[in-house]
Design an enzyme around this catalytic site. Sequence first.
Site, PDB file in Angstrom:
ATOM      1  N   ASP A  92       6.573  15.922  51.154  1.00  0.00           N
ATOM      2  CA  ASP A  92       6.042  16.638  51.164  1.00  0.00           C
ATOM      3  C   ASP A  92       5.886  17.664  51.359  1.00  0.00           C
ATOM      4  O   ASP A  92       6.548  18.826  51.450  1.00  0.00           O
ATOM      5  CB  ASP A  92       5.508  15.723  52.524  1.00  0.00           C
ATOM      6  CG  ASP A  92       4.521  16.330  53.422  1.00  0.00           C
ATOM      7  OD1 ASP A  92       2.701  16.017  52.564  1.00  0.00           O
ATOM      8  OD2 ASP A  92       4.132  16.459  54.506  1.00  0.00           O
ATOM      9  N   ASP A 140       7.094  14.102  56.590  1.00  0.00           N
ATOM     10  CA  ASP A 140       7.830  14.455  58.133  1.00  0.00           C
ATOM     11  C   ASP A 140       6.924  13.145  58.638  1.00  0.00           C
ATOM     12  O   ASP A 140       6.710  13.290  59.936  1.00  0.00           O
ATOM     13  CB  ASP A 140       7.165  15.469  58.609  1.00  0.00           C
ATOM     14  CG  ASP A 140       5.934  16.422  58.145  1.00  0.00           C
ATOM     15  OD1 ASP A 140       5.531  16.323  57.184  1.00  0.00           O
ATOM     16  OD2 ASP A 140       4.877  16.673  59.458  1.00  0.00           O
ATOM     17  N   ASP A 173       2.937  20.400  53.795  1.00  0.00           N
ATOM     18  CA  ASP A 173       3.058  20.671  55.020  1.00  0.00           C
ATOM     19  C   ASP A 173       4.038  19.555  56.209  1.00  0.00           C
ATOM     20  O   ASP A 173       4.025  18.445  56.398  1.00  0.00           O
ATOM     21  CB  ASP A 173       1.161  20.044  55.234  1.00  0.00           C
ATOM     22  CG  ASP A 173       0.016  20.982  55.005  1.00  0.00           C
ATOM     23  OD1 ASP A 173       1.204  22.085  54.637  1.00  0.00           O
ATOM     24  OD2 ASP A 173      -0.659  20.429  54.548  1.00  0.00           O
TER      25      ASP A 173
END
Length: 232
Positions: free
Chosen positions: A13, A176, A15
């Site tokens: 991922d 995250d 961001d």
Amino acid sequence: MINAKQLKAIAFDLDGTLIDSVPDLHAATNATLEELGLPICQEEQVRSWVGNGAEKLMERALTFAKATEIENAELQMAMPLFMRHYEQHLQCHSKLYDGVKAALEQLVQAGHQLAIVTNKPYRFTVPLLEAFGIDHLFSLVLGGDSLEKMKPDPLPLTHLLAEWQLLPSQLLMVGDSKNDIFAAKAAGIASIGLTYGYNYGEDIGLSGPTAVCDTFSEVLAQITDRQNVLEQ
């Protein structure tokens, strides 16, 4: 358990995983709200709103600012404003998390193929990677608008499996957000959940990733340490 001996590729991922981009997203969101004559928001609110793509972020911001549900027409009117403002704020305040570049370089040197699988629009993803000097480390970049569906749908990961002709055991997802973990589970691959990013205020461990890491350097340790143990 992550089978490091079989692992050939890793999807990351962006961001909240590689880059802390919220300061610039916050700036762009507030610039959009101000242009629309609406109350601005706080950075911590934006941290709780990101993860489902730019349109969902703007929908949440408008709902907050107007204190009511918004019509789709209002959202579609606001999106070009947000996209323009974000393009102007793309890398003013964003930064790489500690240890990211060195760890990515070590993974590539160890022979792993790396990919970006993000819900951020593709037009913003590549310039960010270039700005931080890590674009050359990724063999494939998938934005939230690159395919018909984005995370938590497994399509980006199943697309990656097909593109690189990998078995599910050969691909790992690192992110995250619960969107990353749910997408990985649906694709049948292992996942690492990071605790420091953006996950709507929820404990990433509750989503059931294969492993949980508190820092990015721990991702490298999860893979390389297990590899060393398996090869001894």
